[in-house]
Design a protein around this motif. Structure first.
Motif, PDB file in Angstrom:
ATOM      1  N   ALA A 118       0.847  -0.962   0.013  1.00 45.86           N
ATOM      2  CA  ALA A 118      -0.079   0.602   0.306  1.00 45.86           C
ATOM      3  C   ALA A 118       0.965   1.437   0.059  1.00 45.86           C
ATOM      4  CB  ALA A 118      -0.511  -0.184   1.226  1.00 45.86           C
ATOM      5  N   GLU A 119       2.590   1.432   0.516  1.00 51.21           N
ATOM      6  CA  GLU A 119       2.852   2.553   0.575  1.00 51.21           C
ATOM      7  C   GLU A 119       3.305   2.804  -1.087  1.00 51.21           C
ATOM      8  OE1 GLU A 119       5.075   3.776   3.293  1.00 51.21           O
ATOM      9  OE2 GLU A 119       3.098   3.003   3.561  1.00 51.21           O
ATOM     10  N   HIS A 120       3.075   2.129  -2.572  1.00 48.98           N
ATOM     11  CA  HIS A 120       3.452   2.337  -3.391  1.00 48.98           C
ATOM     12  C   HIS A 120       1.684   3.936  -3.878  1.00 48.98           C
ATOM     13  CE1 HIS A 120       6.178  -0.311  -4.065  1.00 48.98           C
ATOM     14  NE2 HIS A 120       5.482  -1.154  -3.764  1.00 48.98           N
ATOM     15  N   TRP A 121       0.605   3.184  -2.974  1.00 49.85           N
ATOM     16  CA  TRP A 121      -0.247   3.950  -3.675  1.00 49.85           C
ATOM     17  C   TRP A 121      -1.155   5.781  -2.888  1.00 49.85           C
ATOM     18  CZ3 TRP A 121      -3.095  -1.303  -2.911  1.00 49.85           C
ATOM     19  CH2 TRP A 121      -2.837  -2.220  -3.479  1.00 49.85           C
ATOM     20  N   ASN A 122      -1.722   6.427  -3.119  1.00 53.74           N
ATOM     21  CA  ASN A 122      -1.711   7.533  -2.590  1.00 53.74           C
ATOM     22  C   ASN A 122      -3.209   7.003  -1.935  1.00 53.74           C
ATOM     23  OD1 ASN A 122      -2.101   9.973  -2.195  1.00 53.74           O
ATOM     24  ND2 ASN A 122      -2.555  10.682  -4.018  1.00 53.74           N
ATOM     25  N   LEU A 123      -3.362   7.152  -1.204  1.00 54.61           N
ATOM     26  CA  LEU A 123      -4.477   6.196  -0.045  1.00 54.61           C
ATOM     27  C   LEU A 123      -5.289   7.656   0.788  1.00 54.61           C
ATOM     28  CD1 LEU A 123      -3.625   2.605   1.274  1.00 54.61           C
ATOM     29  CD2 LEU A 123      -4.909   3.087  -0.418  1.00 54.61           C
ATOM     30  N   SER A 124      -6.086   7.686   0.692  1.00 51.56           N
ATOM     31  CA  SER A 124      -6.265   8.414   2.350  1.00 51.56           C
ATOM     32  C   SER A 124      -5.758   7.813   3.459  1.00 51.56           C
ATOM     33  CB  SER A 124      -8.172   8.866   2.324  1.00 51.56           C
ATOM     34  OG  SER A 124      -8.926   9.314   0.920  1.00 51.56           O
ATOM     35  N   TYR A 125      -6.280   6.401   3.867  1.00 53.99           N
ATOM     36  CA  TYR A 125      -5.988   6.195   5.089  1.00 53.99           C
ATOM     37  C   TYR A 125      -6.122   4.266   4.572  1.00 53.99           C
ATOM     38  CZ  TYR A 125     -10.898   4.287   4.987  1.00 53.99           C
ATOM     39  OH  TYR A 125     -12.343   3.458   5.288  1.00 53.99           O
ATOM     40  N   LEU A 126      -5.349   3.789   5.652  1.00 53.67           N
ATOM     41  CA  LEU A 126      -5.052   2.470   5.435  1.00 53.67           C
ATOM     42  C   LEU A 126      -5.429   2.349   7.339  1.00 53.67           C
ATOM     43  CD1 LEU A 126      -3.686   0.605   3.646  1.00 53.67           C
ATOM     44  CD2 LEU A 126      -1.578   0.844   5.073  1.00 53.67           C
ATOM     45  N   ALA A 127      -6.954   0.990   6.533  1.00 52.07           N
ATOM     46  CA  ALA A 127      -7.486   0.488   8.184  1.00 52.07           C
ATOM     47  C   ALA A 127      -6.317  -0.721   8.733  1.00 52.07           C
ATOM     48  CB  ALA A 127      -8.833   0.058   7.177  1.00 52.07           C
ATOM     49  N   VAL A 128      -5.586  -0.459   9.425  1.00 54.80           N
ATOM     50  CA  VAL A 128      -5.213  -2.037   9.881  1.00 54.80           C
ATOM     51  C   VAL A 128      -5.979  -2.233  10.985  1.00 54.80           C
ATOM     52  CG1 VAL A 128      -3.818  -2.629  12.088  1.00 54.80           C
ATOM     53  CG2 VAL A 128      -3.194  -0.780  10.160  1.00 54.80           C
ATOM     54  N   SER A 156       4.551   2.725   7.629  1.00 50.41           N
ATOM     55  CA  SER A 156       3.676   2.659   7.007  1.00 50.41           C
ATOM     56  C   SER A 156       3.802   4.993   6.521  1.00 50.41           C
ATOM     57  CB  SER A 156       2.025   3.027   7.286  1.00 50.41           C
ATOM     58  OG  SER A 156       1.137   2.713   6.206  1.00 50.41           O
ATOM     59  N   ARG A 157       3.666   5.726   5.745  1.00 50.26           N
ATOM     60  CA  ARG A 157       3.844   6.944   5.299  1.00 50.26           C
ATOM     61  C   ARG A 157       1.959   7.896   5.485  1.00 50.26           C
ATOM     62  NH1 ARG A 157       2.080   8.418   0.491  1.00 50.26           N
ATOM     63  NH2 ARG A 157       2.004   6.651  -0.954  1.00 50.26           N
ATOM     64  N   HIS A 158       0.964   6.537   5.709  1.00 50.59           N
ATOM     65  CA  HIS A 158      -0.902   6.568   5.480  1.00 50.59           C
ATOM     66  C   HIS A 158      -0.970   6.828   7.061  1.00 50.59           C
ATOM     67  CE1 HIS A 158      -0.488   5.886   1.524  1.00 50.59           C
ATOM     68  NE2 HIS A 158      -0.456   4.411   1.722  1.00 50.59           N
ATOM     69  N   PRO A 159      -2.058   7.896   7.171  1.00 51.22           N
ATOM     70  CA  PRO A 159      -3.008   7.659   8.393  1.00 51.22           C
ATOM     71  C   PRO A 159      -3.204   5.988   8.675  1.00 51.22           C
ATOM     72  CG  PRO A 159      -3.369   9.428   6.901  1.00 51.22           C
ATOM     73  CD  PRO A 159      -2.854   8.846   5.909  1.00 51.22           C
ATOM     74  N   LEU A 160      -3.887   5.968   9.684  1.00 52.04           N
ATOM     75  CA  LEU A 160      -3.365   4.592  10.074  1.00 52.04           C
ATOM     76  C   LEU A 160      -5.071   5.081  10.955  1.00 52.04           C
ATOM     77  CD1 LEU A 160      -0.718   2.970  10.738  1.00 52.04           C
ATOM     78  CD2 LEU A 160      -1.380   2.979   9.040  1.00 52.04           C
ATOM     79  N   VAL A 161      -6.217   3.683  10.617  1.00 48.01           N
ATOM     80  CA  VAL A 161      -7.485   3.707  11.345  1.00 48.01           C
ATOM     81  C   VAL A 161      -7.197   2.296  11.430  1.00 48.01           C
ATOM     82  CG1 VAL A 161      -9.799   3.544  11.044  1.00 48.01           C
ATOM     83  CG2 VAL A 161      -8.773   4.891   9.765  1.00 48.01           C
ATOM     84  N   VAL A 162      -7.535   2.144  12.997  1.00 47.26           N
ATOM     85  CA  VAL A 162      -7.274   0.619  13.633  1.00 47.26           C
ATOM     86  C   VAL A 162      -8.901   0.136  13.285  1.00 47.26           C
ATOM     87  CG1 VAL A 162      -5.622   0.290  15.176  1.00 47.26           C
ATOM     88  CG2 VAL A 162      -7.039   1.658  15.758  1.00 47.26           C
ATOM     89  N   ILE A 163      -9.109  -0.981  13.073  1.00 46.60           N
ATOM     90  CA  ILE A 163     -10.967  -1.214  13.290  1.00 46.60           C
ATOM     91  C   ILE A 163     -10.605  -3.354  14.516  1.00 46.60           C
ATOM     92  CG2 ILE A 163     -10.661  -2.544  11.210  1.00 46.60           C
ATOM     93  CD1 ILE A 163     -13.592  -1.716  11.602  1.00 46.60           C
ATOM     94  N   GLY A 164     -11.697  -3.379  14.997  1.00 46.99           N
ATOM     95  CA  GLY A 164     -11.555  -4.610  14.926  1.00 46.99           C
ATOM     96  C   GLY A 164     -11.729  -4.778  16.539  1.00 46.99           C
ATOM     97  N   GLY A 165     -12.415  -5.252  17.898  1.00 48.69           N
ATOM     98  CA  GLY A 165     -12.143  -5.504  18.630  1.00 48.69           C
ATOM     99  C   GLY A 165     -12.064  -3.842  19.170  1.00 48.69           C
ATOM    100  N   THR A 180      -4.238   7.019  14.341  1.00 55.07           N
ATOM    101  CA  THR A 180      -5.000   8.007  13.388  1.00 55.07           C
ATOM    102  C   THR A 180      -6.109   8.162  13.897  1.00 55.07           C
ATOM    103  OG1 THR A 180      -3.564   8.310  12.242  1.00 55.07           O
ATOM    104  CG2 THR A 180      -5.006   9.880  11.471  1.00 55.07           C
ATOM    105  N   GLY A 181      -6.931   7.167  13.687  1.00 57.63           N
ATOM    106  CA  GLY A 181      -8.206   7.038  14.864  1.00 57.63           C
ATOM    107  C   GLY A 181      -8.881   5.188  14.048  1.00 57.63           C
ATOM    108  N   ILE A 182      -9.912   5.678  15.369  1.00 59.42           N
ATOM    109  CA  ILE A 182     -10.431   4.954  16.304  1.00 59.42           C
ATOM    110  C   ILE A 182     -11.982   4.174  14.462  1.00 59.42           C
ATOM    111  CG2 ILE A 182     -11.906   3.098  17.843  1.00 59.42           C
ATOM    112  CD1 ILE A 182      -8.865   3.834  18.330  1.00 59.42           C
ATOM    113  N   ALA A 183     -12.513   3.382  14.252  1.00 56.93           N
ATOM    114  CA  ALA A 183     -13.275   2.627  13.679  1.00 56.93           C
ATOM    115  C   ALA A 183     -13.907   1.011  14.740  1.00 56.93           C
ATOM    116  CB  ALA A 183     -12.805   2.002  12.249  1.00 56.93           C
ATOM    117  N   VAL A 184     -15.338   1.851  15.295  1.00 58.64           N
ATOM    118  CA  VAL A 184     -16.111   0.995  16.009  1.00 58.64           C
ATOM    119  C   VAL A 184     -17.556   0.299  15.314  1.00 58.64           C
ATOM    120  CG1 VAL A 184     -15.092   1.391  17.505  1.00 58.64           C
ATOM    121  CG2 VAL A 184     -16.812   2.742  17.220  1.00 58.64           C
ATOM    122  N   VAL A 185     -17.983  -0.558  15.446  1.00 55.27           N
ATOM    123  CA  VAL A 185     -19.042  -0.935  14.885  1.00 55.27           C
ATOM    124  C   VAL A 185     -19.767  -1.356  16.130  1.00 55.27           C
ATOM    125  CG1 VAL A 185     -20.711  -2.581  14.119  1.00 55.27           C
ATOM    126  CG2 VAL A 185     -18.342  -2.513  12.876  1.00 55.27           C
TER     127      VAL A 185
END
Length: 220
Positions: A118-128, A156-165, A180-185
């Protein structure tokens, strides 16, 4: 962009426990949710588009971006703010070409090899994904855990969103160690008060980000 990632709600109607889906989302946004991903695995395309339109109309007055999970066609149909794609979905370069400039594109990374690619791509964020073990998704690899998150932040150079638990009990640790951010369900959708749950999480995230800024300013 990073402020939109702070508290990221991923929808799950079943997790709303029989309550009105749109009520749950709006309560969460009032409480502090900064971005919403509409994830629908079983709806027909027409029903998915109808739900996305209604959700976009709900979110616009709050200036909260709407992200569509997986479905580039639905995102285009409703002019959503962006998409989130997994490793088995449309490849990032094609999604980027279809959506064009200015749209949010997030990508899930379930292992170190995917993160490095993913380091090759211009992502808005990467979800770990997933940070911790979760019952929400069963078709995933081993959880990253905090040690893996620290590695991801360093590589990683991208903003990192974590998800899962993720929930109020471990959000602070995740932000302090590189998220960088927290993703929740379910932490919001299943809470007795989605608004109060979101408010508590937002307070934890912002406090932890301030702590990290003061201690490791190069990582913000």
């Amino acid at each position: 962009m990073n402020s939109n990632l702070e508290l990221y709600l991923v929808t799950d109607e079943a997790a709303c426990l029989g309550r009105d889906f749109y009520w749950v989302v709006e309560e969460a946004v009032i409480g502090g949710v900064t971005m919403v991903q509409l994830r629908e695995k079983s709806l027909s395309t027409r029903a998915f588009i109808d739900r996305a339109k209604r959700l976009k109309n709900l979110l616009e007055p709050y200036n909260v971006p709407l992200i569509i999970n997986d479905r580039i066609d639905v995102a285009l149909a409703v002019d959503a703010d962006g998409v989130h794609i997994g490793q088995s979905d449309m490849p990032f370069p094609i999604a980027y070409r279809l959506l064009g400039e200015g749209k949010i594109i997030g990508l899930s990374a379930e292992n170190q090899l995917q993160l490095q690619e993913a380091e090759h791509w211009n992502l808005s964020y990467l979800a770990v994904s997933p940070l911790f073990a979760t019952s929400t998704k069963s078709d995933i690899e081993q959880p990253w855990e905090i040690e893996g998150l620290q590695w991801a932040r360093q590589n990683s150079r991208h903003p990192l969103v974590v998800i899962g638990g993720l929930h109020a009990g471990n959000a602070r640790e995740a932000v302090q160690h590189g998220a960088t951010g927290i993703a929740v369900v379910s932490a919001i959708c299943s809470a007795p008060s989605p608004q109060e749950a979101a408010r508590e999480l937002k307070k934890i995230i912002q406090g932890s980000m301030l702590w990290r800024l003061q201690t490791t300013p190069d990582q913000i």
